[in-house]
Design a protein around this motif. Structure first.
Motif, short mmCIF file in Angstrom:
data_model
loop_
_atom_site.label_atom_id
_atom_site.label_comp_id
_atom_site.label_asym_id
_atom_site.label_seq_id
_atom_site.Cartn_x
_atom_site.Cartn_y
_atom_site.Cartn_z
N PRO A 179 0.96 -1.09 -0.01
CA PRO A 179 0.02 -0.08 0.10
C PRO A 179 0.87 1.28 0.01
CG PRO A 179 0.08 -0.95 2.21
CD PRO A 179 0.65 -1.99 1.24
N GLN A 180 0.51 2.21 -0.75
CA GLN A 180 1.08 3.28 -0.83
C GLN A 180 0.55 4.71 0.14
OE1 GLN A 180 3.78 3.61 -2.81
NE2 GLN A 180 3.25 1.44 -3.12
N ASN A 181 -0.62 4.46 0.65
CA ASN A 181 -0.93 5.35 1.65
C ASN A 181 -1.96 4.53 2.77
OD1 ASN A 181 -3.39 5.24 0.16
ND2 ASN A 181 -2.50 6.63 -1.18
N ASN A 182 -2.68 5.48 3.24
CA ASN A 182 -3.55 4.69 4.27
C ASN A 182 -5.20 4.45 3.80
OD1 ASN A 182 -1.67 4.78 6.17
ND2 ASN A 182 -2.11 6.81 7.08
N GLU A 183 -5.16 4.61 2.67
CA GLU A 183 -6.46 4.56 1.93
C GLU A 183 -6.82 3.15 1.87
OE1 GLU A 183 -8.40 7.16 1.11
OE2 GLU A 183 -7.08 8.53 1.75
N LYS A 184 -8.07 2.86 1.97
CA LYS A 184 -8.51 1.61 1.91
C LYS A 184 -8.41 0.97 0.38
CE LYS A 184 -9.86 1.13 6.07
NZ LYS A 184 -9.06 0.01 7.05
N LEU A 185 -8.83 1.93 -0.62
CA LEU A 185 -8.59 1.23 -1.91
C LEU A 185 -7.09 1.71 -2.35
CD1 LEU A 185 -11.85 1.83 -3.97
CD2 LEU A 185 -10.94 -0.12 -3.17
N GLN A 186 -6.37 0.73 -2.73
CA GLN A 186 -5.10 0.92 -3.35
C GLN A 186 -4.89 0.66 -4.87
OE1 GLN A 186 -2.59 2.19 -1.50
NE2 GLN A 186 -3.80 2.46 0.27
N GLU A 187 -3.80 0.96 -5.43
CA GLU A 187 -3.68 0.91 -6.97
C GLU A 187 -2.17 0.32 -6.96
OE1 GLU A 187 -4.70 3.68 -9.71
OE2 GLU A 187 -6.99 3.45 -10.00
N SER A 188 -1.94 -0.71 -7.68
CA SER A 188 -0.50 -1.19 -7.85
C SER A 188 -0.29 -1.16 -9.42
CB SER A 188 -0.10 -2.52 -7.27
OG SER A 188 -0.66 -2.23 -5.57
N PRO A 189 0.56 -0.64 -10.04
CA PRO A 189 0.72 -0.97 -11.54
C PRO A 189 1.76 -1.94 -11.92
CG PRO A 189 1.83 1.36 -10.82
CD PRO A 189 1.26 0.58 -9.59
N CYS A 190 1.88 -2.42 -12.75
CA CYS A 190 2.66 -3.37 -13.45
C CYS A 190 2.94 -3.23 -14.87
CB CYS A 190 2.59 -4.78 -12.95
SG CYS A 190 3.61 -6.01 -13.83
N ILE A 191 4.31 -3.15 -15.46
CA ILE A 191 4.58 -2.81 -16.91
C ILE A 191 5.62 -4.11 -17.33
CG2 ILE A 191 5.55 -1.50 -18.47
CD1 ILE A 191 4.55 1.13 -16.83
N PHE A 192 5.28 -4.63 -18.32
CA PHE A 192 5.80 -5.69 -18.94
C PHE A 192 5.67 -5.91 -20.40
CE2 PHE A 192 1.96 -7.70 -18.40
CZ PHE A 192 2.14 -8.74 -19.31
N ALA A 193 6.66 -6.60 -20.96
CA ALA A 193 6.64 -6.70 -22.44
C ALA A 193 6.81 -8.19 -22.73
CB ALA A 193 7.52 -5.85 -23.33
N LEU A 194 6.04 -8.63 -23.96
CA LEU A 194 6.19 -10.26 -24.44
C LEU A 194 7.29 -10.17 -25.28
CD1 LEU A 194 2.34 -10.97 -24.88
CD2 LEU A 194 3.71 -11.57 -22.89
N ASN A 245 2.73 -3.48 -21.89
CA ASN A 245 1.44 -3.44 -21.51
C ASN A 245 1.57 -3.14 -20.01
OD1 ASN A 245 -0.08 -5.44 -23.62
ND2 ASN A 245 1.94 -6.15 -23.52
N ARG A 246 0.58 -2.50 -19.66
CA ARG A 246 0.28 -1.98 -18.31
C ARG A 246 -0.77 -2.53 -17.74
NH1 ARG A 246 2.11 2.81 -15.51
NH2 ARG A 246 0.44 3.51 -13.89
N ILE A 247 -0.47 -3.14 -16.60
CA ILE A 247 -1.68 -3.80 -15.82
C ILE A 247 -1.80 -3.05 -14.43
CG2 ILE A 247 -2.26 -5.77 -14.53
CD1 ILE A 247 -0.83 -7.40 -16.55
N THR A 248 -2.91 -2.51 -14.21
CA THR A 248 -3.12 -1.89 -12.99
C THR A 248 -4.15 -2.81 -12.17
OG1 THR A 248 -2.90 0.28 -14.01
CG2 THR A 248 -4.10 0.25 -11.76
N ILE A 249 -3.90 -2.82 -10.73
CA ILE A 249 -4.42 -3.93 -10.13
C ILE A 249 -5.20 -2.90 -8.68
CG2 ILE A 249 -4.65 -5.78 -8.56
CD1 ILE A 249 -2.29 -6.79 -9.99
N THR A 250 -6.62 -2.77 -8.73
CA THR A 250 -7.06 -1.90 -7.71
C THR A 250 -7.55 -2.93 -6.58
OG1 THR A 250 -7.88 -0.51 -9.04
CG2 THR A 250 -8.90 -0.29 -6.99
N TRP A 251 -7.20 -2.97 -5.35
CA TRP A 251 -7.24 -3.82 -4.41
C TRP A 251 -7.69 -3.05 -3.10
CZ3 TRP A 251 -3.51 -4.12 -0.37
CH2 TRP A 251 -2.35 -3.55 -0.75
N GLY A 252 -8.36 -3.77 -2.03
CA GLY A 252 -8.65 -3.27 -1.01
C GLY A 252 -7.62 -3.60 0.27
N ASN A 253 -7.25 -2.55 0.82
CA ASN A 253 -6.20 -2.63 2.02
C ASN A 253 -6.89 -2.75 3.11
OD1 ASN A 253 -3.90 -2.59 3.38
ND2 ASN A 253 -3.40 -0.46 3.22
N TYR A 254 -7.02 -4.12 3.66
CA TYR A 254 -7.80 -4.45 5.08
C TYR A 254 -7.01 -5.13 5.89
CZ TYR A 254 -11.98 -2.72 2.70
OH TYR A 254 -12.99 -1.82 1.90
#
Length: 495
Positions: free
Chosen positions: A156-171, A259-268
């Motif tokens: 988690p990057q902050n104290n918010e409940k919803l977090q976003e984590s990006p990932c970039i890769f190429a085939l 390719n950019r993948i962004t994962i939104t998840w709950g920080n509980y």
């Protein structure tokens, strides 16, 4: 080559944002994002596309930065080493070819002298403490071809409940060709896929797939569908979500583009890790064929197992002389076609491998329908003895194993039983029509004929008493035989 990759990764980890942006701009990749995103992108570059030019650029950036830093502290000492231009570089490198990682000749390279001092002032790499990695369980319906991203913790990057984590890769070009040339399982779904797997961050044992709360996955500019919840029929039971790999292939760029993948998840409070894999998805028919190839247990081994189950136990007061096994599958109530069970199961009863694999393809549980214990695919065996019995015994739905390992069919009970109200016939009766003789008639030689007793009537009924009184009044020749008796000699059931 492995040592060179480790050197390059350590240098990249020490770069500032400006250095990372210069490196990514040199190879034509995106320079936007936070520092941890740039570091991830640069490490992916080193891991999957570390060409001699990229390696040389990393060294130049590293030497430029630390040469300036050391000149501010003290006068630089002259060092005797070869210049980077004198390095022997493999001449067959081609940027567009599939061999993106060309080796550098390391015959005369003195790495501590060439790269100078590292962050801690040492002339060699500091020893790394090996940390245990998160491992995911193997899935029978997915064969892993490549690991695009090792399981990495979602931080988690902050104290918010919803977090976003990006990932970039190429085939790589090879991976793109594998996807394009694979067959279609159904319209729009390839058998070779790029899948995202999420699990708990736990290194003690292989982890099953587990989604965090409020999960959403965005691939490039589109959101990817995530399996929903199964409705629960039981009151008070929360619906469950089937956690399985998420197919990202249809939303990806099947080219050299990133390719950019962004994962939104709950920080509980719970920690999760994500991994990217190139896999080949299997069907239940393919798993069944593989099981028939490597999973058949020889009939003699199965026979020995039956003897072991029925072996006399001296500590037991009850002797087991046989055990019954049904030829009907407990899953679908149909006759078995491929008798199967797990080697870890203690019972001899089998289920049908065809339906078991089809059900786990739709909803993977891998639980034995007989004993309700885990029955994973790699523990399944086909019972060779029961397979042979199924071909030899086609008119019975149940068999019994005996102590010596032999077997016998068990017919339906209704074929051997008879109705309790069936008529009684008299053997040797002179009645050609098959009618019962009268109770008060005399047989040959003046002997009284046998009476017919209906055992379905109550012996204490009033009707029987009245009938006895009437017969006593009408019969003057002598006493009649008693009616409350068992079958006379010569009587058999008509059944």
């Amino acid at each position: 080559m492995a040592a060179e990759l480790v050197e390059a990764k350590n240098m990249v980890m020490s770069f500032r944002v400006s250095d990372l942006q210069m490196l990514l701009g040199f190879v034509g990749r995106s320079k936007s994002g936070l520092k941890h995103e740039l570091v991830t992108r640069a490490l992916q570059l080193v891991q999957f596309d570390c060409s001699p030019e990229v390696f040389k650029k990393i060294k130049e950036l590293y030497e430029t930065r630390y040469a300036k830093k050391s000149s501010e502290v003290a006068q630089p000492q002259p060092q005797q080493h070869r210049s980077p231009e004198a390095l022997s570089i493999h001449s067959s490198y081609d940027r567009g070819s599939t061999v993106a990682r060309t080796s550098i000749s390391t015959t005369n390279i003195d790495y501590p002298a060439l790269y100078g001092k590292y962050l801690n002032g040492l002339g060699r790499l500091p020893p790394k403490v090996a940390k245990p990695e998160v491992r995911l369980v193997k899935l029978p319906f997915y064969t892993t071809l490549d690991e695009l991203l090792k399981p990495t913790e979602l931080v988690p990057q902050n104290n918010e409940k919803l977090q976003e984590s990006p990932c970039i890769f190429a085939l790589t070009p090879r991976q793109v060709e594998l996807i394009r040339n694979s067959r279609e399982l159904q319209p729009g779904v390839k058998s070779v896929q790029v899948v995202l797997r999420i699990c708990y961050t736990d290194t003690s044992s292989p982890q099953e797939d587990q989604y965090p709360p409020n999960i959403a996955v965005k691939v490039n500019h589109s959101y990817c569908s995530v399996p929903g919840y199964y409705p629960s029929n039981k009151p008070g039971v929360e619906p469950k979500r089937p956690c399985r790999p998420i197919n990202l292939t249809h939303l990806m760029y099947l080219s050299a583009a990133t390719n950019r993948i962004t994962i939104t998840w709950g920080n509980y409070g719970k920690s999760y890790s994500v991994g990217l894999y190139l896999v080949r998805q299997m069907t239940s028919a393919e798993l069944l064929q593989r099981l028939k190839t490597i999973g058949i247990k020889h009939p003699e081994l199965c026979k020995a197992l039956v003897k072991e189950k029925l072996r006399l136990d001296p500590d037991s007061e009850i002797a087991t002389t046989g055990v019954r096994v049904s030829l009907i599958c407990p899953l679908v109530k149909m006759r078995l076609s491929v008798p199967c069970r797990a080697e870890t199961c203690a019972h001899l009863q089998c289920f049908d491998a065809v339906f078991y694999l089809q059900m786990n393809e739709k909803k993977p549980t891998w639980m034995c329908p007989v004993c309700d214990k885990p029955a994973p695919y790699d523990q399944l065996i086909i019972d060779g003895l029961l397979s042979k019995i199924l071909t030899e015994c086609e008119d019975a739905d149940e068999i019994e194993y005996l102590v010596d390992g032999s077997w016998c069919p068990i017919r339906a009970e209704k074929e051997r039983s008879c109705s309790p109200q069936c008529p009684i016939l008299v053997l040797g009766s002179s009645d050609v029509n098959g009618l019962l003789p009268t109770p008060n008639g005399n047989g040959e030689n003046g002997k009284a004929t046998a009476d017919v007793v209906d055992l379905t009537l109550d012996s204490s009924s009033s009707e029987e008493e009245e009938e006895e009184d009437e017969e006593d009044d009408d019969d003057d020749e002598g006493p009649q035989p008693k009616r409350r008796c068992s079958y006379e000699k010569g009587l058999v059931s008509a059944c």
